[in-house]
Design a protein around this motif. Sequence first.
Motif, PDB file in Angstrom:
ATOM      1  N   LYS B 288       0.726  -1.284   0.096  1.00  9.89           N
ATOM      2  CA  LYS B 288      -0.101  -0.038  -0.118  1.00  9.89           C
ATOM      3  C   LYS B 288       0.819   1.280   0.032  1.00  9.89           C
ATOM      4  CE  LYS B 288      -3.725  -2.317   2.362  1.00  9.89           C
ATOM      5  NZ  LYS B 288      -3.655  -3.098   3.570  1.00  9.89           N
ATOM      6  N   ILE B 289       2.212   1.081   0.151  1.00 14.75           N
ATOM      7  CA  ILE B 289       3.129   2.229   0.021  1.00 14.75           C
ATOM      8  C   ILE B 289       3.632   2.294  -1.145  1.00 14.75           C
ATOM      9  CG2 ILE B 289       4.837   3.473   1.370  1.00 14.75           C
ATOM     10  CD1 ILE B 289       4.403   1.520   3.676  1.00 14.75           C
ATOM     11  N   ASN B 290       3.173   3.522  -1.918  1.00  9.05           N
ATOM     12  CA  ASN B 290       3.599   3.752  -2.995  1.00  9.05           C
ATOM     13  C   ASN B 290       5.126   3.735  -3.489  1.00  9.05           C
ATOM     14  OD1 ASN B 290       1.162   3.999  -4.590  1.00  9.05           O
ATOM     15  ND2 ASN B 290       0.991   6.178  -4.245  1.00  9.05           N
ATOM     16  N   GLU B 291       5.874   4.169  -2.447  1.00  9.88           N
ATOM     17  CA  GLU B 291       7.386   4.368  -3.007  1.00  9.88           C
ATOM     18  C   GLU B 291       8.168   3.096  -2.445  1.00  9.88           C
ATOM     19  OE1 GLU B 291       5.549   6.241  -1.044  1.00  9.88           O
ATOM     20  OE2 GLU B 291       5.659   8.295  -1.351  1.00  9.88           O
ATOM     21  N   VAL B 292       7.297   1.924  -1.924  1.00 10.15           N
ATOM     22  CA  VAL B 292       8.138   0.720  -1.700  1.00 10.15           C
ATOM     23  C   VAL B 292       8.292  -0.282  -2.959  1.00 10.15           C
ATOM     24  CG1 VAL B 292       8.017  -1.054  -0.362  1.00 10.15           C
ATOM     25  CG2 VAL B 292       7.652   0.990   0.808  1.00 10.15           C
ATOM     26  N   ILE B 293       9.604  -0.606  -3.143  1.00 10.50           N
ATOM     27  CA  ILE B 293       9.795  -1.714  -4.054  1.00 10.50           C
ATOM     28  C   ILE B 293       9.913  -2.939  -3.247  1.00 10.50           C
ATOM     29  CG2 ILE B 293      10.975  -2.462  -5.992  1.00 10.50           C
ATOM     30  CD1 ILE B 293      11.957   0.575  -5.715  1.00 10.50           C
ATOM     31  N   ILE B 294       9.106  -3.836  -3.456  1.00 11.88           N
ATOM     32  CA  ILE B 294       9.427  -5.322  -2.755  1.00 11.88           C
ATOM     33  C   ILE B 294      10.005  -6.382  -3.761  1.00 11.88           C
ATOM     34  CG2 ILE B 294       8.296  -7.195  -1.369  1.00 11.88           C
ATOM     35  CD1 ILE B 294       5.913  -5.267  -1.256  1.00 11.88           C
ATOM     36  N   ILE B 373       8.069   3.070   7.914  1.00 13.07           N
ATOM     37  CA  ILE B 373       8.518   3.185   6.437  1.00 13.07           C
ATOM     38  C   ILE B 373       7.665   4.266   6.067  1.00 13.07           C
ATOM     39  CG2 ILE B 373       8.455   2.080   4.308  1.00 13.07           C
ATOM     40  CD1 ILE B 373       8.723  -0.550   5.973  1.00 13.07           C
ATOM     41  N   LYS B 374       6.336   4.321   6.411  1.00 14.74           N
ATOM     42  CA  LYS B 374       5.432   5.599   5.912  1.00 14.74           C
ATOM     43  C   LYS B 374       6.107   6.741   6.074  1.00 14.74           C
ATOM     44  CE  LYS B 374       1.324   2.970   6.087  1.00 14.74           C
ATOM     45  NZ  LYS B 374       0.155   2.629   6.934  1.00 14.74           N
ATOM     46  N   LYS B 375       6.505   6.781   7.375  1.00 17.21           N
ATOM     47  CA  LYS B 375       7.166   8.409   7.832  1.00 17.21           C
ATOM     48  C   LYS B 375       8.350   8.863   6.898  1.00 17.21           C
ATOM     49  CE  LYS B 375       5.265   9.148  12.327  1.00 17.21           C
ATOM     50  NZ  LYS B 375       5.321   8.545  13.543  1.00 17.21           N
ATOM     51  N   ILE B 376       9.093   7.714   6.584  1.00 19.87           N
ATOM     52  CA  ILE B 376      10.486   7.802   5.922  1.00 19.87           C
ATOM     53  C   ILE B 376       9.782   8.464   4.500  1.00 19.87           C
ATOM     54  CG2 ILE B 376      12.363   6.787   4.982  1.00 19.87           C
ATOM     55  CD1 ILE B 376      12.571   5.154   7.479  1.00 19.87           C
ATOM     56  N   CYS B 377       8.999   7.766   3.830  1.00 16.68           N
ATOM     57  CA  CYS B 377       8.332   8.164   2.752  1.00 16.68           C
ATOM     58  C   CYS B 377       7.942   9.558   2.638  1.00 16.68           C
ATOM     59  CB  CYS B 377       7.379   7.120   2.248  1.00 16.68           C
ATOM     60  SG  CYS B 377       7.885   5.337   2.055  1.00 16.68           S
ATOM     61  N   GLU B 378       7.277   9.771   3.626  1.00 18.18           N
ATOM     62  CA  GLU B 378       6.584  11.248   4.002  1.00 18.18           C
ATOM     63  C   GLU B 378       7.809  12.136   3.876  1.00 18.18           C
ATOM     64  OE1 GLU B 378       3.873  11.356   7.231  1.00 18.18           O
ATOM     65  OE2 GLU B 378       2.676   9.688   6.570  1.00 18.18           O
ATOM     66  N   GLU B 379       8.966  12.014   4.666  1.00 20.67           N
ATOM     67  CA  GLU B 379       9.978  12.760   4.818  1.00 20.67           C
ATOM     68  C   GLU B 379      10.647  13.044   3.326  1.00 20.67           C
ATOM     69  OE1 GLU B 379      11.618  14.149   7.750  1.00 20.67           O
ATOM     70  OE2 GLU B 379       9.694  14.002   8.500  1.00 20.67           O
ATOM     71  N   MET B 380      10.682  12.032   2.666  1.00 21.33           N
ATOM     72  CA  MET B 380      11.244  12.076   1.264  1.00 21.33           C
ATOM     73  C   MET B 380      10.481  13.170   0.503  1.00 21.33           C
ATOM     74  SD  MET B 380      11.375   8.246  -0.324  1.00 21.33           S
ATOM     75  CE  MET B 380      11.731   8.699  -1.911  1.00 21.33           C
ATOM     76  N   GLU B 381       9.489  13.479   0.461  1.00 21.12           N
ATOM     77  CA  GLU B 381       8.549  14.209  -0.409  1.00 21.12           C
ATOM     78  C   GLU B 381       9.259  15.804  -0.402  1.00 21.12           C
ATOM     79  OE1 GLU B 381       4.658  13.221   0.489  1.00 21.12           O
ATOM     80  OE2 GLU B 381       4.793  11.280  -0.397  1.00 21.12           O
TER      81      GLU B 381
END
Lengths: 381, 381
Positions: B288-294, B373-381
């Motif tokens: 569900k987290i866009n930035e994540v590649i599994i 992980i979500k928080k790290i993604c938010e920080e990225m933006e």
Amino acid sequence: MIYLDNAATSFPKPKEVYEAVDKCLREYGANPGRSGHKLALKAGRIIYETRELICQLFNIDNPMQIIFTYNATDSLNLAIKGILSKGDHVITSGMEHNSVIRPIKALEEIGVENTIVECDDEGIIKVDKLKSAIKKNTKLIAITHASNVTGSLMPIEKISKIAKENSILLLVDAAQTAGVYNIDVKKMNIDLLAFPGHKGLMGPQGTGALYIREGIKLRHMKEGGTGSKSESLLQPEIIPDRYESGTPNTPGIAGLGAGIKYILNIGIDNIRKHEEELTEYMINGLEKINEVIIYGPKDIKRKASVISINIGDLDSSEVSYILDQAFNIAVRSGLHCAPLAHKTLGTFEQGTIRFSIGYFNTKQDIDRALEAIKKICEEME
Amino acid sequence: MIYLDNAATSFPKPKEVYEAVDKCLREYGANPGRSGHKLALKAGRIIYETRELICQLFNIDNPMQIIFTYNATDSLNLAIKGILSKGDHVITSGMEHNSVIRPIKALEEIGVENTIVECDDEGIIKVDKLKSAIKKNTKLIAITHASNVTGSLMPIEKISKIAKENSILLLVDAAQTAGVYNIDVKKMNIDLLAFPGHKGLMGPQGTGALYIREGIKLRHMKEGGTGSKSESLLQPEIIPDRYESGTPNTPGIAGLGAGIKYILNIGIDNIRKHEEELTEYMINGLEKINEVIIYGPKDIKRKASVISINIGDLDSSEVSYILDQAFNIAVRSGLHCAPLAHKTLGTFEQGTIRFSIGYFNTKQDIDRALEAIKKICEEME
């Protein structure tokens, strides 16, 4: 139980050792040198600290020259096989443990020659014979510091002088001396020092190490993950990684560090003094018992705290069985994994009963052992 | 601390493991299989018991076919180098850990050929490619049971069928599966099974083992004291002594036995079920987290509890550092000692952030990881 089998494994350990192992397991049981998180770093730190403590004990400059292994046998195999190649010649003594002699014999198959130098009746190497065994292709002298059968101390400084004069590497097996005798790798010109963690160093089983003098490059025995140079399919060159593959025994190494700290704290000279006193006391007592034959030197300055005896021609295993069952005294009997030593001593058939004294033994322990031996002798009559 | 680095070392351990190690150290810390006194016999017994527990777990008949080693790397080296000689050919996969690939590459020097079989995008070996890699001189297939990077499960039964049909030996590296997946060496036709004690088996570091099918004789890697055939200068033929020289890690093996008992008690299927549920839960959350590649399979039946991801093109080490420092979450980043796997996945430059789940993790742990992980993604933006 009176434990007189310290040459096999020292027991008990200082309580700090138990505590260090337990603390590592419970509080920071992560993988050292792999991941970068706090627990992994803490695990890595304790390993580095133990390297430093070993350096302090043996006067080694660079902690990265300490290679952690499974046991002294592992260290000796790495040293012997890492150095010797086809066409080389290695010299050893007639008092060696199988951990030295078996790798050397195994190397015959790939064309490594060996000479086993004779020892005298007390199990001390004949230095003149060692000198004359040197050949053009002699690359290594591999010798024990003290016999695990008789405690006979080898003249390491004399031997290292000869080795140096002839540009031969010197490997010392300190299985019976590390933690009790002063070993200074610089002063004694030792190139490779192999030792277990679980004997005189008071650490747990599953620990051992090899010191490699800077500038000496060994063949690696194992390859695998090292947490370094992960991108390469080849074993990394950097030390100690080159020789340390896979996850180390972190709780064991934490315990070993605690053991060495304990030793540094008490002072190695005090430990040796205590063991020497008890050894002398026991030898004096044994000399008064007619039926007892003592092997190896009787002079405490020429032996470590290992006493091998026989009682008349009694089977050594039988005597050790009686000591255990009737007197609750733990010793070892038989050949002690050192067949050559028994050929030197003339005890290849009978074996010997070995009493090996540790820092936690007391005069009372020795009295009890002497009484037991006297009683066994009386029963014989 | 939320510990999600179980693929490196499982942590914590069941309290029975801590207790078994401590009890061994304090109460019977003698040398097993050497002396004959009560403490030494007790030490020997716990080692035998652990052999039996391993047999129970993997459906092995003879406990003497279990060789205790320092770690899985040690086991893999013994297996690979013990089997392969000049002129032989070995097949492995493009997902192997350095503990498999580095010994195989090292053997090139003595004239052992190898083929590294391609894996698909999910890190699963292409069985048809494996088949066509077989040559007349193929002696061994060495393959991981599950990738340590992505958890991708290899089709061991298909591979072992091919191996058997072609009279090729099969070595399985169970570093990521032993203790969690059902491994039946008979049903799966596994000739050699290498595994660590300190991961899924819940034992302490400094333990590992190799199962060798009866009738297979390996070259020994080390020689030394075995407590058996002490009179011989040659390594004894009897098993396990032939491959086990020097003092073993008795407290570690006692702890390993306690770990396996714990597993047998809970039931391996229950352990796997718990890990599968958490893994699935985490994958669902990650998707569900866009930035994540599994990387690797997303289907829980095709992977072990190891999840490798990246967040956009962020440096994997940086992310793991933030997880540790800001969120107190322990993971591993980088190449995980498996460069080939990263070539397969296309992550050789970036590495991956690896979350590896263990039996003691909870749904709350996974929630916390997902939030981080979500928080790290938010920080990225």
